[in-house]
Design a protein around this motif. Structure first.
Motif, mmCIF file in Angstrom:
data_model
loop_
_atom_site.group_PDB
_atom_site.id
_atom_site.type_symbol
_atom_site.label_atom_id
_atom_site.label_comp_id
_atom_site.label_asym_id
_atom_site.label_seq_id
_atom_site.Cartn_x
_atom_site.Cartn_y
_atom_site.Cartn_z
ATOM 1 N N ILE A 17 1.004 -1.170 -0.030
ATOM 2 C CA ILE A 17 0.035 0.100 0.019
ATOM 3 C C ILE A 17 0.818 1.194 -0.088
ATOM 4 C CG2 ILE A 17 -1.538 1.258 1.563
ATOM 5 C CD1 ILE A 17 -2.797 -1.431 2.045
ATOM 6 N N TYR A 53 -4.902 4.994 -12.031
ATOM 7 C CA TYR A 53 -3.748 4.008 -11.892
ATOM 8 C C TYR A 53 -3.994 2.989 -13.303
ATOM 9 C CZ TYR A 53 -0.438 0.953 -9.715
ATOM 10 O OH TYR A 53 0.771 0.092 -9.341
ATOM 11 N N VAL A 58 -8.693 5.111 -9.005
ATOM 12 C CA VAL A 58 -8.429 4.364 -7.656
ATOM 13 C C VAL A 58 -9.019 5.387 -6.472
ATOM 14 C CG1 VAL A 58 -6.586 2.794 -8.543
ATOM 15 C CG2 VAL A 58 -6.071 5.027 -7.359
ATOM 16 N N PHE A 59 -9.069 6.664 -6.845
ATOM 17 C CA PHE A 59 -9.509 7.290 -5.524
ATOM 18 C C PHE A 59 -10.138 8.610 -6.281
ATOM 19 C CE2 PHE A 59 -8.843 11.021 -2.984
ATOM 20 C CZ PHE A 59 -9.261 10.697 -1.873
ATOM 21 N N PHE A 75 -3.644 10.186 0.201
ATOM 22 C CA PHE A 75 -4.706 8.974 0.085
ATOM 23 C C PHE A 75 -3.578 7.854 -0.165
ATOM 24 C CE2 PHE A 75 -4.560 9.036 -4.705
ATOM 25 C CZ PHE A 75 -4.252 10.323 -4.801
ATOM 26 N N TYR A 76 -4.317 6.727 -0.596
ATOM 27 C CA TYR A 76 -3.591 5.315 -0.771
ATOM 28 C C TYR A 76 -3.841 4.761 -1.911
ATOM 29 C CZ TYR A 76 -2.098 6.934 3.902
ATOM 30 O OH TYR A 76 -1.582 7.615 4.928
ATOM 31 N N THR A 77 -2.966 3.696 -2.165
ATOM 32 C CA THR A 77 -3.419 2.576 -3.295
ATOM 33 C C THR A 77 -2.720 1.482 -3.211
ATOM 34 O OG1 THR A 77 -4.022 2.254 -5.420
ATOM 35 C CG2 THR A 77 -2.190 3.714 -5.201
ATOM 36 N N ARG A 78 -3.001 0.333 -3.492
ATOM 37 C CA ARG A 78 -2.304 -0.831 -3.632
ATOM 38 C C ARG A 78 -1.488 -0.757 -4.947
ATOM 39 N NH1 ARG A 78 -3.278 -5.014 -0.045
ATOM 40 N NH2 ARG A 78 -5.413 -4.093 0.247
#
Lengths: 107, 156
Positions: A17, A53, A58-59, A75-78
């Motif tokens: 992440i 992405y 993704v957000f 914010f986050y992404t995998r």
């Protein structure tokens, strides 16, 4: 249109992440203020943000006048695969500002 | 020489009173504040009549914000963020700002972690409400109060 600052890792492990930071310079004029002669200052804000992405969202964020000037997001992404992250802002007039960052993902 | 003080005095008083009126008028906001009822209406408009479950949402916001123009806000939602169970939407509401909607986030399984930070404007001391919509349609919520010493929107 405006200055953009992005913070994203260049490399990541698959499945990890990752934290993404995105800032765009914009006054985010609320439309509730008055100028020196008492006239209403018209609203001028960014209304939408999306992080893509490799083309897939993704957000996303929807902004209202209560978002502070120079909207800032963490914010986050995998991390799934190598490719590009595109950060895209759209203002109320439909003007799009974007910047991309490359990411390489090791399995 | 006769002083002409009285007449200028009246003019000055009239001028001052008029000026004060203008000054007060210019400080009035263009629209009235959102009342808590408006906030409930905004929640209902976005999420319908589904019940809000308290808990599962953590709001990190300073208890005292010196400057209402930029208040750091972090929201965490308890969720594994898998394709089967994830946070769909996070919405932030205000009972006091001119518009009850502050900011909304759309997430998905690819977001990986249900945590987001931004900076918001607050028009005075208030208790903001955060509602998170989960992938199964349930709504989790939390509220947090912040004391604002210099409010946004009120002063130019």
């Amino acid at each position: 249109m405006a200055a953009i600052r992005i913070s994203a890792m260049k490399t990541a492990k698959a499945g990890e992440i990752i934290e993404l930071k995105a800032l765009i310079r914009h006054k985010m004029e609320t439309g509730f203020r008055r100028g020196s002669r008492g006239e209403a200052i018209p609203r001028d804000i960014i209304t939408h943000f999306v992080c893509l992405y490799n083309g897939e969202a993704v957000f996303e964020a929807d902004f209202f006048p209560s978002v502070a000037a120079n909207p800032f997001l963490i914010f986050y992404t995998r991390a799934t695969e190598s490719g590009t992250l595109e950060f895209r802002w759209t203002d109320q007039h439909g003007t799009v500002s974007s910047q991309t960052a490359n990411i390489s993902v090791e399995s | 020489m006769k002083p002409e003080q009285p007449s200028t005095d009246i003019d000055r008083r009239a001028f001052l009173v008029g000026g004060m009126g203008l000054a007060v008028a210019s400080f009035l906001p263009l629209s009235t504040k959102a009342a808590p009822a408006d906030m409930q209406a905004a929640v209902k408009e976005l999420f319908g009549d589904r019940p809000l479950q308290e808990g599962g949402v953590t709001i990190t916001i300073p208890p005292i914000a010196e400057n209402g123009y930029s208040v750091p806000l972090t929201i965490d939602v308890d969720s594994p963020m898998t394709p089967e169970d994830y946070v769909k939407k996070i919405a932030v509401f205000s009972p006091r700002n001119p518009i009850p909607n502050l900011v909304q986030f759309t997430l998905g399984p690819r977001t990986g972690l249900a945590r987001v930070s931004t900076r918001i404007r607050l028009a005075g001391t208030q208790k903001i409400l955060v509602v998170a919509e989960m992938s199964d349609g349930t709504l989790k919520s939390a509220a947090a109060e912040t004391m604002v010493t210099v409010a946004a929107c009120i002063i130019g």
